[in-house]
Each structure stands twice: as structure tokens, then as C-alpha cells.
Design a protein around this motif. Structure first.
Motif, PDB file in Angstrom:
ATOM      1  N   ASP A  47       0.989  -1.287  -0.131  1.00  0.00           N
ATOM      2  CA  ASP A  47      -0.023   0.048  -0.030  1.00  0.00           C
ATOM      3  C   ASP A  47       0.917   1.297  -0.032  1.00  0.00           C
ATOM      4  N   ILE A  48       0.354   2.289  -0.533  1.00  0.00           N
ATOM      5  CA  ILE A  48       0.973   3.461  -0.631  1.00  0.00           C
ATOM      6  C   ILE A  48       0.554   4.442   0.468  1.00  0.00           C
ATOM      7  N   VAL A  49       1.588   5.153   1.247  1.00  0.00           N
ATOM      8  CA  VAL A  49       0.920   6.223   2.043  1.00  0.00           C
ATOM      9  C   VAL A  49       1.725   7.545   1.487  1.00  0.00           C
ATOM     10  N   ALA A  50       1.237   8.713   1.869  1.00  0.00           N
ATOM     11  CA  ALA A  50       1.705  10.015   1.607  1.00  0.00           C
ATOM     12  C   ALA A  50       1.284  11.108   2.677  1.00  0.00           C
ATOM     13  N   PHE A  51       2.217  12.091   2.353  1.00  0.00           N
ATOM     14  CA  PHE A  51       1.842  13.211   2.995  1.00  0.00           C
ATOM     15  C   PHE A  51       2.057  14.485   2.348  1.00  0.00           C
ATOM     16  N   GLY A  52       1.233  15.898   2.695  1.00  0.00           N
ATOM     17  CA  GLY A  52       1.255  16.836   1.930  1.00  0.00           C
ATOM     18  C   GLY A  52       1.774  17.856   2.866  1.00  0.00           C
ATOM     19  N   GLN A  53       1.543  19.133   2.143  1.00  0.00           N
ATOM     20  CA  GLN A  53       2.091  20.305   2.836  1.00  0.00           C
ATOM     21  C   GLN A  53       0.721  21.191   3.292  1.00  0.00           C
ATOM     22  N   ALA A  54       0.567  21.755   4.501  1.00  0.00           N
ATOM     23  CA  ALA A  54      -0.653  22.452   4.712  1.00  0.00           C
ATOM     24  C   ALA A  54      -0.401  23.836   4.722  1.00  0.00           C
ATOM     25  N   GLY A  55      -1.366  24.816   4.607  1.00  0.00           N
ATOM     26  CA  GLY A  55      -1.113  26.376   4.809  1.00  0.00           C
ATOM     27  C   GLY A  55      -0.576  26.989   3.828  1.00  0.00           C
ATOM     28  N   MET A  56       0.437  27.806   4.052  1.00  0.00           N
ATOM     29  CA  MET A  56       1.003  28.722   3.046  1.00  0.00           C
ATOM     30  C   MET A  56       2.209  27.959   2.172  1.00  0.00           C
ATOM     31  N   TRP A 104       4.635   6.660  12.576  1.00  0.00           N
ATOM     32  CA  TRP A 104       4.887   7.730  11.197  1.00  0.00           C
ATOM     33  C   TRP A 104       3.742   8.664  11.314  1.00  0.00           C
ATOM     34  N   VAL A 105       2.619   8.149  11.671  1.00  0.00           N
ATOM     35  CA  VAL A 105       1.365   8.838  11.754  1.00  0.00           C
ATOM     36  C   VAL A 105       1.534  10.155  12.600  1.00  0.00           C
ATOM     37  N   GLN A 106       2.114   9.490  13.962  1.00  0.00           N
ATOM     38  CA  GLN A 106       2.214  10.605  15.095  1.00  0.00           C
ATOM     39  C   GLN A 106       3.127  11.576  14.494  1.00  0.00           C
ATOM     40  N   LEU A 107       4.207  10.971  13.875  1.00  0.00           N
ATOM     41  CA  LEU A 107       5.412  12.014  13.445  1.00  0.00           C
ATOM     42  C   LEU A 107       4.887  13.181  12.524  1.00  0.00           C
ATOM     43  N   HIS A 108       3.849  12.929  11.571  1.00  0.00           N
ATOM     44  CA  HIS A 108       3.410  13.710  10.702  1.00  0.00           C
ATOM     45  C   HIS A 108       1.886  14.038  11.145  1.00  0.00           C
ATOM     46  N   ARG A 111       0.384  17.417   9.342  1.00  0.00           N
ATOM     47  CA  ARG A 111       0.219  17.322   7.941  1.00  0.00           C
ATOM     48  C   ARG A 111      -0.910  16.677   7.475  1.00  0.00           C
ATOM     49  N   PRO A 112      -1.351  16.997   6.264  1.00  0.00           N
ATOM     50  CA  PRO A 112      -2.376  15.883   5.471  1.00  0.00           C
ATOM     51  C   PRO A 112      -1.595  14.746   5.276  1.00  0.00           C
ATOM     52  N   LEU A 113      -2.509  13.536   5.744  1.00  0.00           N
ATOM     53  CA  LEU A 113      -1.756  12.186   5.632  1.00  0.00           C
ATOM     54  C   LEU A 113      -2.734  11.273   4.763  1.00  0.00           C
ATOM     55  N   GLY A 114      -2.358  10.663   3.686  1.00  0.00           N
ATOM     56  CA  GLY A 114      -3.090   9.729   2.986  1.00  0.00           C
ATOM     57  C   GLY A 114      -2.496   8.347   2.866  1.00  0.00           C
ATOM     58  N   TRP A 115      -3.496   7.309   2.330  1.00  0.00           N
ATOM     59  CA  TRP A 115      -3.627   6.003   2.177  1.00  0.00           C
ATOM     60  C   TRP A 115      -4.105   5.726   1.020  1.00  0.00           C
ATOM     61  N   LEU A 116      -3.316   4.683   0.262  1.00  0.00           N
ATOM     62  CA  LEU A 116      -3.863   4.354  -1.045  1.00  0.00           C
ATOM     63  C   LEU A 116      -3.836   2.759  -0.943  1.00  0.00           C
ATOM     64  N   PRO A 208      -7.863   6.519  -3.218  1.00  0.00           N
ATOM     65  CA  PRO A 208      -7.168   6.970  -2.032  1.00  0.00           C
ATOM     66  C   PRO A 208      -8.076   7.778  -0.711  1.00  0.00           C
ATOM     67  N   TYR A 209      -7.289   7.835   0.415  1.00  0.00           N
ATOM     68  CA  TYR A 209      -8.125   8.013   1.474  1.00  0.00           C
ATOM     69  C   TYR A 209      -7.142   9.212   2.321  1.00  0.00           C
ATOM     70  N   VAL A 210      -7.815  10.345   2.832  1.00  0.00           N
ATOM     71  CA  VAL A 210      -7.028  11.031   3.750  1.00  0.00           C
ATOM     72  C   VAL A 210      -7.528  10.407   5.097  1.00  0.00           C
ATOM     73  N   LEU A 211      -6.419  10.436   6.151  1.00  0.00           N
ATOM     74  CA  LEU A 211      -6.497   9.581   7.336  1.00  0.00           C
ATOM     75  C   LEU A 211      -7.265  10.853   8.415  1.00  0.00           C
ATOM     76  N   ASP A 212      -8.176  10.615   8.943  1.00  0.00           N
ATOM     77  CA  ASP A 212      -9.005  11.420   9.960  1.00  0.00           C
ATOM     78  C   ASP A 212      -7.986  11.050  11.381  1.00  0.00           C
TER      79      ASP A 212
END
Length: 216
Positions: A47-56, A104-108, A111-116, A208-212
Motif C-alpha cells: 500500500d502507498i502512504v503519502a503526506f502533503g503540505q498545509a497552509g502557506m 509515522w502517523v504521530q510524526l506527521h 500534515r495532511p496524511l493519505g493512504w492508498l 485514495p483516503y485522507v486519514l482522519d
């Protein structure tokens, strides 16, 4: 004097065009993504996990890449516990990392976190044998070069050992036989990887899902 005026005109035209482009790029909506509570997430190997950048920072990233998603990794389920395998370049972590998924989730968490889900059906030992061939890879720090490469889908096979995080994810998926290897691993963006816009060998419809993370 005329040269100075013409240069001033060109600069202002460029600023105007870039401003308009940036405005519409930021306002453009990405594909809708379902939100899933972390409590019911059970990532499997491949499975693929991802993170994004938030804000500015996220807005700036979206201007150039068209998405806030910037980093991807793969899941490896070992003896019942899920780990994230990634090539990192954030905080104090650099290079190949194998981190428990929950850590890994706690570390980020900020940020927006995703799972595919990829439905790759990869065995624990099969993943390990492929991973062991990549232990000597290093992270590519030259971001402009990484960004430019994603504009071209080239069939040239790269064998270099200095990779971006997303290139590392693609190379693992290719070596595991999950996706076809007709294109160089450096051609794919984080957005293509996270949204499952990849040449999978089996016909699947990845979601793709965004983790709540409200409950962590």
C-alpha cells in the motif's frame, strides 16, 4: 533608457502572468478524496502512504506541482505489524527509513496524511528481498531537478542510486511487479502515485483516503 523601460515592462508582464497563474492553480480543486478514521485503517504490504503540505507552504507547493501532496512511501507488514518504508528528507530523518505505521502517523500528525490501497498481495519475504537490494540508496536533495524530470515520460531506465522519495517508491513497486516498468521511476509525481495514476499490472480501482486523525 529604452532598454531599462523594456526590461521593466517584461518584468511586470511576467509578474502579472505568474500572479494570475498562481491564483487559478491554488483555487483549482483536486479530485475529491474520502476521509477514513485512523482506527479502522489496516494498511497491507505494498500500500502507498503519502503526506502533503498545509497552509502557506502547501499553497506554494501547489503553484509549482498542482497538488499539496509531496512525499510517498510504501507499507511493509512484518509479523503482523505495519511499517512505512520510505526515503526520507524531513526533520532529522534522512535516507532509507523503516518506521512503524502508527509512529509515522504521530510524526506527521500536523500534515495532511493519505493512504492508498493497491491490493498488491505481496508476501513479507518477497518485499524484504526487494528492499535489501535498495539499502545503499541515498536521497536526492536537488528539488528543481526532481521537479523537471516529472514533466517527461521517458522509457530510459535509470540505475542510479541517488533517488527522490517518490522515485524510490516507484522503483520498489516496479521491482515488486506491482506496476509496469516501461517508464523511468523518476517520471512520476507524488500526485500520480497517491491518486493511483500508475500502470498497474492488474486491473484495480485504487481509492485514495485522507486519514482522519482527530482521535489520536
Amino acid at each position: 533608457m529604452e532598454y531599462v523601460i523594456s526590461t521593466w515592462v517584461y518584468v511586470n508582464v511576467f509578474i502579472l502572468v505568474f500572479t494570475v497563474f498562481s491564483y487559478f492553480r491554488i483555487r483549482k480543486k483536486e479530485s475529491p478524496i474520502s476521509c477514513i478514521p485512523l482506527d479502522i485503517v489496516r494498511p497491507e504490504t505494498g500500500d502507498i502512504v503519502a503526506f502533503g503540505q498545509a497552509g502557506m507552504r502547501g499553497r506554494l507547493v501547489k503553484i509549482f506541482s498542482g497538488t499539496v501532496w509531496v512525499h510517498t512511501g510504501l507499507v511493509w507488514r512484518k509479523r503482523g505489524e505495519a511499517y512505512v518504508v520510505e526515503l526520507a528528507r524531513y526533520d532529522k530523518k534522512t535516507g532509507l527509513q523503516v518506521i512503524p505505521f502508527r509512529e509515522w502517523v504521530q510524526l506527521h500528525h500536523f500534515r495532511p496524511l493519505g493512504w492508498l490501497r493497491t491490493y498488491a498481495n505481496i508476501g513479507e519475504e518477497d518485499f524484504l528481498s526487494v528492499l535489501l537490494k535498495c539499502v545503499d540508496v541515498s536521497i536526492n536533495e536537488f528539488l528543481p531537478g526532481i521537479w523537471v524530470k516529472t514533466f517527461f515520460k521517458t522509457e530510459r531506465k535509470c540505475k542510479h542510486r541517488t533517488l527522490s522519495c517518490n522515485e524510490f517508491t516507484i522503483r520498489l513497486l516496479q521491482n515488486l511487479g506491482v506496476i509496469e516498468d516501461r517508464y523511468c521511476a523518476c517520471c512520476y509525481t507524488a500526485k500520480e502515485i497517491f491518486f493511483g495514476q500508475l500502470p498497474f499490472k492488474r486491473e484495480i480501482k485504487p481509492i485514495p483516503y485522507v486519514l482522519d486523525l482527530k482521535k489520536i
